[in-house]
Design a protein around this motif. Structure first.
Motif, PDB file in Angstrom:
ATOM      1  N   SER A  72       0.817  -1.217   0.000  1.00 37.48           N
ATOM      2  CA  SER A  72       0.000   0.000   0.000  1.00 37.48           C
ATOM      3  C   SER A  72       0.847   1.261   0.000  1.00 37.48           C
ATOM      4  N   LYS A  73       2.020   1.188   0.628  1.00 45.29           N
ATOM      5  CA  LYS A  73       2.927   2.338   0.614  1.00 45.29           C
ATOM      6  C   LYS A  73       4.344   1.860   0.853  1.00 45.29           C
ATOM      7  N   GLY A  74       5.262   2.818   0.951  1.00 44.33           N
ATOM      8  CA  GLY A  74       6.654   2.431   1.168  1.00 44.33           C
ATOM      9  C   GLY A  74       7.380   2.195  -0.139  1.00 44.33           C
ATOM     10  N   ARG A  75       8.581   1.659  -0.019  1.00 37.90           N
ATOM     11  CA  ARG A  75       9.474   1.524  -1.170  1.00 37.90           C
ATOM     12  C   ARG A  75       8.933   0.669  -2.299  1.00 37.90           C
ATOM     13  N   MET A  76       8.180  -0.361  -1.931  1.00 32.40           N
ATOM     14  CA  MET A  76       7.775  -1.323  -2.951  1.00 32.40           C
ATOM     15  C   MET A  76       6.545  -0.855  -3.742  1.00 32.40           C
ATOM     16  N   ALA A  77       5.790   0.094  -3.183  1.00 28.71           N
ATOM     17  CA  ALA A  77       4.463   0.393  -3.734  1.00 28.71           C
ATOM     18  C   ALA A  77       4.495   0.843  -5.199  1.00 28.71           C
ATOM     19  N   GLN A 114      -2.116  -3.391   0.964  1.00 28.40           N
ATOM     20  CA  GLN A 114      -1.821  -3.707   2.361  1.00 28.40           C
ATOM     21  C   GLN A 114      -0.340  -3.448   2.649  1.00 28.40           C
ATOM     22  N   ARG A 115       0.017  -3.308   3.925  1.00 29.29           N
ATOM     23  CA  ARG A 115       1.437  -3.248   4.288  1.00 29.29           C
ATOM     24  C   ARG A 115       2.058  -4.603   3.944  1.00 29.29           C
ATOM     25  N   PRO A 116       3.326  -4.610   3.484  1.00 32.84           N
ATOM     26  CA  PRO A 116       3.933  -5.880   3.056  1.00 32.84           C
ATOM     27  C   PRO A 116       3.808  -7.011   4.082  1.00 32.84           C
ATOM     28  N   LYS A 117       4.065  -6.703   5.361  1.00 31.21           N
ATOM     29  CA  LYS A 117       4.000  -7.792   6.347  1.00 31.21           C
ATOM     30  C   LYS A 117       2.577  -8.340   6.475  1.00 31.21           C
ATOM     31  N   ASP A 118       1.581  -7.455   6.290  1.00 33.15           N
ATOM     32  CA  ASP A 118       0.185  -7.909   6.366  1.00 33.15           C
ATOM     33  C   ASP A 118      -0.212  -8.741   5.150  1.00 33.15           C
ATOM     34  N   LEU A 135      11.272 -10.648  -0.678  1.00 33.09           N
ATOM     35  CA  LEU A 135      11.564 -11.997  -0.165  1.00 33.09           C
ATOM     36  C   LEU A 135      11.859 -11.958   1.340  1.00 33.09           C
ATOM     37  N   ASP A 136      12.496 -10.867   1.786  1.00 34.77           N
ATOM     38  CA  ASP A 136      12.789 -10.708   3.221  1.00 34.77           C
ATOM     39  C   ASP A 136      11.496 -10.774   4.045  1.00 34.77           C
ATOM     40  N   THR A 137      10.454 -10.115   3.540  1.00 28.08           N
ATOM     41  CA  THR A 137       9.178 -10.062   4.272  1.00 28.08           C
ATOM     42  C   THR A 137       8.494 -11.430   4.287  1.00 28.08           C
ATOM     43  N   TYR A 157      13.274  -5.902  -8.829  1.00 27.94           N
ATOM     44  CA  TYR A 157      13.314  -4.597  -8.151  1.00 27.94           C
ATOM     45  C   TYR A 157      13.241  -4.858  -6.642  1.00 27.94           C
ATOM     46  N   GLY A 158      13.423  -3.806  -5.860  1.00 32.34           N
ATOM     47  CA  GLY A 158      13.401  -3.962  -4.396  1.00 32.34           C
ATOM     48  C   GLY A 158      14.624  -4.715  -3.879  1.00 32.34           C
ATOM     49  N   ASP A 159      15.731  -4.604  -4.611  1.00 26.93           N
ATOM     50  CA  ASP A 159      16.926  -5.351  -4.204  1.00 26.93           C
ATOM     51  C   ASP A 159      17.513  -4.819  -2.906  1.00 26.93           C
ATOM     52  N   CYS A 160      17.782  -5.716  -2.004  1.00 30.25           N
ATOM     53  CA  CYS A 160      18.462  -5.373  -0.755  1.00 30.25           C
ATOM     54  C   CYS A 160      18.904  -6.681  -0.101  1.00 30.25           C
ATOM     55  N   ALA A 220      12.959  -2.973  17.290  1.00 29.85           N
ATOM     56  CA  ALA A 220      12.541  -1.581  17.102  1.00 29.85           C
ATOM     57  C   ALA A 220      11.985  -1.469  15.705  1.00 29.85           C
ATOM     58  N   ASP A 221      11.202  -0.432  15.437  1.00 31.64           N
ATOM     59  CA  ASP A 221      10.566  -0.328  14.131  1.00 31.64           C
ATOM     60  C   ASP A 221      11.371   0.458  13.104  1.00 31.64           C
ATOM     61  N   GLY A 222      12.420   1.121  13.544  1.00 26.54           N
ATOM     62  CA  GLY A 222      13.221   1.884  12.577  1.00 26.54           C
ATOM     63  C   GLY A 222      14.460   2.437  13.255  1.00 26.54           C
ATOM     64  N   ASP A 238      19.679  -5.805   9.896  1.00 22.60           N
ATOM     65  CA  ASP A 238      18.735  -4.919   9.198  1.00 22.60           C
ATOM     66  C   ASP A 238      18.961  -4.992   7.689  1.00 22.60           C
ATOM     67  N   LEU A 239      18.047  -4.368   6.962  1.00 20.44           N
ATOM     68  CA  LEU A 239      18.164  -4.348   5.505  1.00 20.44           C
ATOM     69  C   LEU A 239      19.212  -3.326   5.083  1.00 20.44           C
ATOM     70  N   VAL A 240      19.963  -3.712   4.065  1.00 16.20           N
ATOM     71  CA  VAL A 240      20.997  -2.835   3.520  1.00 16.20           C
ATOM     72  C   VAL A 240      20.810  -2.824   2.010  1.00 16.20           C
ATOM     73  N   SER A 241      20.866  -1.635   1.413  1.00 19.22           N
ATOM     74  CA  SER A 241      20.939  -1.645  -0.060  1.00 19.22           C
ATOM     75  C   SER A 241      22.182  -0.891  -0.513  1.00 19.22           C
ATOM     76  N   SER A 242      22.229   0.421  -0.376  1.00 21.34           N
ATOM     77  CA  SER A 242      23.453   1.134  -0.794  1.00 21.34           C
ATOM     78  C   SER A 242      24.570   1.023   0.243  1.00 21.34           C
ATOM     79  N   GLU A 261      19.498 -12.491   0.586  1.00 22.78           N
ATOM     80  CA  GLU A 261      19.515 -11.522  -0.519  1.00 22.78           C
ATOM     81  C   GLU A 261      18.068 -11.421  -0.972  1.00 22.78           C
ATOM     82  N   SER A 262      17.543 -10.211  -1.006  1.00 20.25           N
ATOM     83  CA  SER A 262      16.111 -10.066  -1.256  1.00 20.25           C
ATOM     84  C   SER A 262      15.817  -9.236  -2.499  1.00 20.25           C
ATOM     85  N   GLN A 263      14.706  -9.531  -3.123  1.00 19.22           N
ATOM     86  CA  GLN A 263      14.107  -8.669  -4.144  1.00 19.22           C
ATOM     87  C   GLN A 263      12.617  -8.969  -4.151  1.00 19.22           C
TER      88      GLN A 263
HETATM   89  N1  LIG Z   1      17.193  -0.105   1.684  1.00 27.91           N
HETATM   90  C1  LIG Z   1      16.079  -0.746   1.937  1.00 27.91           C
HETATM   91  N2  LIG Z   1      15.592  -0.704   3.171  1.00 27.91           N
HETATM   92  C2  LIG Z   1      14.437  -1.306   3.456  1.00 27.91           C
HETATM   93  N3  LIG Z   1      13.728  -2.019   2.572  1.00 27.91           N
HETATM   94  C3  LIG Z   1      14.175  -2.124   1.347  1.00 27.91           C
HETATM   95  C4  LIG Z   1      15.368  -1.481   0.961  1.00 27.91           C
HETATM   96  N4  LIG Z   1      15.559  -1.740  -0.321  1.00 27.91           N
HETATM   97  C5  LIG Z   1      14.545  -2.507  -0.731  1.00 27.91           C
HETATM   98  N5  LIG Z   1      13.702  -2.758   0.281  1.00 27.91           N
HETATM   99  C6  LIG Z   1      12.473  -3.585   0.187  1.00 27.91           C
HETATM  100  O1  LIG Z   1      11.344  -2.788   0.578  1.00 27.91           O
HETATM  101  C7  LIG Z   1      10.615  -3.425   1.618  1.00 27.91           C
HETATM  102  C8  LIG Z   1      10.270  -2.470   2.710  1.00 27.91           C
HETATM  103  O2  LIG Z   1       9.539  -1.447   2.282  1.00 27.91           O
HETATM  104  P1  LIG Z   1       9.067  -0.398   3.370  1.00 27.91           P
HETATM  105  O3  LIG Z   1      10.098  -0.241   4.426  1.00 27.91           O
HETATM  106  O4  LIG Z   1       8.724   0.799   2.637  1.00 27.91           O
HETATM  107  O5  LIG Z   1       7.746  -1.063   3.871  1.00 27.91           O
HETATM  108  P2  LIG Z   1       7.302  -1.707   5.208  1.00 27.91           P
HETATM  109  O6  LIG Z   1       7.657  -3.156   5.249  1.00 27.91           O
HETATM  110  O7  LIG Z   1       5.857  -1.377   5.267  1.00 27.91           O
HETATM  111  O8  LIG Z   1       8.123  -1.016   6.320  1.00 27.91           O
HETATM  112  P3  LIG Z   1       7.675  -0.587   7.756  1.00 27.91           P
HETATM  113  O9  LIG Z   1       6.446  -1.385   8.116  1.00 27.91           O
HETATM  114  O10 LIG Z   1       8.878  -0.961   8.582  1.00 27.91           O
HETATM  115  O11 LIG Z   1       7.446   0.870   7.622  1.00 27.91           O
HETATM  116  C9  LIG Z   1      11.538  -4.423   2.244  1.00 27.91           C
HETATM  117  O12 LIG Z   1      10.800  -5.493   2.784  1.00 27.91           O
HETATM  118  C10 LIG Z   1      12.479  -4.782   1.141  1.00 27.91           C
HETATM  119  O13 LIG Z   1      11.992  -5.909   0.473  1.00 27.91           O
END
Ligand SMILES: Nc1ncnc2c1ncn2[C@@H]1O[C@H](COP(=O)(O)OP(=O)(O)OP(=O)(O)O)[C@@H](O)[C@H]1O
Ligand SMILES: O=P(O)(O)OC[C@H]1O[C@H](OP(=O)(O)OP(=O)(O)O)[C@H](O)[C@@H]1O
Length: 343
Positions: A72-77, A114-118, A135-137, A157-160, A220-222, A238-242, A261-263
């Protein structure tokens, strides 16, 4: 036969579905005009499928529509919507505050934002049938639930990566590998290695599997990277990309410290695929479009007119240039002129 194998038997993926470029060229010579088509391939994308196999019989909820969960939002949306658009699957959302949408090309399908974890939780509970997340989620919130099937594990996409990181300073200054970290005499049952993470399931499993016995976890959440400097933790997972956030917080990754390794991936509920009408066909349709799009990245189809005395002569000329001959060679067809009906 596994469900994923069934997919692949039913789904001989399209080779090139989109034309990335048209580049006509001409050649002056004898009378015959032919149109020449050839493809030039620069890369292809392998798509191994992982099947998590166990017989989990869960009740498929009483509903008829097929549900696809999207972030629904965040990096993947937005990248997820862009990918679907590239596959000619346009998501129609009435307004951004509405969590349900449709994809006109896929009948009887509802998109739920929805949020990815949901998304993962709802796949497990049977409230969604399909989902696109990192894949991490899936790994963290799916916790090995064998009802979850990775239908496509490389959406590009979403590589990290999920990584263990430690401070560059103090007692960690000369620690550069997981083995060295595990062998540090400091960690005891009274004073364990303190790890801050939002990925407790994977972090615990990883530590256990790598022989780190004395570990405690906090969550912690962030802004986890601040935990070592605040004295709350010795290390983070934690997640690392750059890598910028780690560097700016004086932290480093270590050899053997990458947990996953996630995408972005397409996940399905096994019970939905098997029991809910239409889910298998819809998944097949989405998968074909994704594969066709991903395979077409880096491939070009060129259509051009060439003059020549015969199709064979034109083919010979093209085949003598490796950069023009394409994957299997050119497709050549005659051009019939409107004016006199001659080729
Ligand atoms: N540098 C990065 N940091 C975090 N997530 C990344 C990164 N690069 C790609 N991703 C991908 O984006 C997903 C996270 O997106 P985002 O943090 O926006 O949503 P979220 O899971 O709803 O986070 P939160 O609930 O913690 O706010 C990760 O699960 C991962 O697959
Ligand atoms: O390697 P980098 O490119 O620096 O990216 C890694 C950072 O990105 C994510 O945080 P995010 O920006 O989502 O904020 P958060 O700390 O609130 O989760 C992640 O948790 C890292 O902190």
């Amino acid at each position: 036969m596994s469900v994923a194998n069934l997919f692949f038997q039913q789904c001989p993926f399209a080779s090139v579905a989109s034309l990335s470029s048209l580049s006509p060229f001409s050649h002056s010579g004898p009378s015959l005009r032919v149109s020449v088509k050839f493809t030039v391939s620069c890369s292809s994308l392998a798509s191994p499928v992982t099947v998590l196999d166990r017989n989990v019989e869960k009740k498929v909820a009483e509903r008829n529509e097929i549900r696809l969960g999207l972030p629904s939002k965040g990096r993947m949306a937005s990248d997820t919507l862009d990918l679907l658009k590239d596959c000619q699957l346009s998501v129609r959302q009435v307004n951004t505050r509405q969590y349900v949408a449709e994809i006109p090309q896929l009948s009887n399908l509802e998109v739920w934002f929805q949020r990815p974890k949901d998304i993962v939780r709802k796949l497990v509970s049977g409230d969604l049938d399909l989902g696109i997340v990192g894949l991490d989620t899936v790994t963290e919130y799916g916790q090995g639930d064998e009802d979850l099937i990775l239908v496509h594990d490389a959406l590009d996409y979403g590589d990290c990566r999920l990584s263990l990181a430690i401070p560059k300073y103090g007692i960690f200054e000369n620690i550069n590998s997981l083995r060295e970290l595990a062998q540090m005499p400091q960690w005891t049952s009274e004073k364990p290695l303190r790890v801050a993470t939002g990925f407790s399931y994977m972090a615990r499993k990883f530590m256990r599997e790598n022989g780190l016995k004395h570990v405690s976890f906090s969550t912690a959440d962030g802004a986890l990277e601040a935990a070592p400097a605040m004295g709350i933790a010795d290390a983070i997972v934690d997640l690392v990309s750059s890598g910028t956030t780690l560097r700016e917080n004086n932290l480093k990754e270590i050899e053997g410290g990458v947990i996953v390794e996630s995408q972005a991936v397409l996940v399905a509920s096994r019970k939905s695929l098997i029991h809910r009408k239409g889910v298998l066909d819809t998944t097949h349709e989405i998968l074909e479009r994704l594969e066709a799009h991903l395979r077409a990245i880096g491939q070009l189809m060129v259509t051009a007119n060439m003059r020549g005395s015969s199709a064979e002569e034109v083919a010979e000329r093209l085949l003598s240039h490796t950069s023009l001959s394409g994957l299997q060679g050119p497709t050549i067809s005659p051009v019939f002129c409107k004016s006199d009906g001659r080729e």
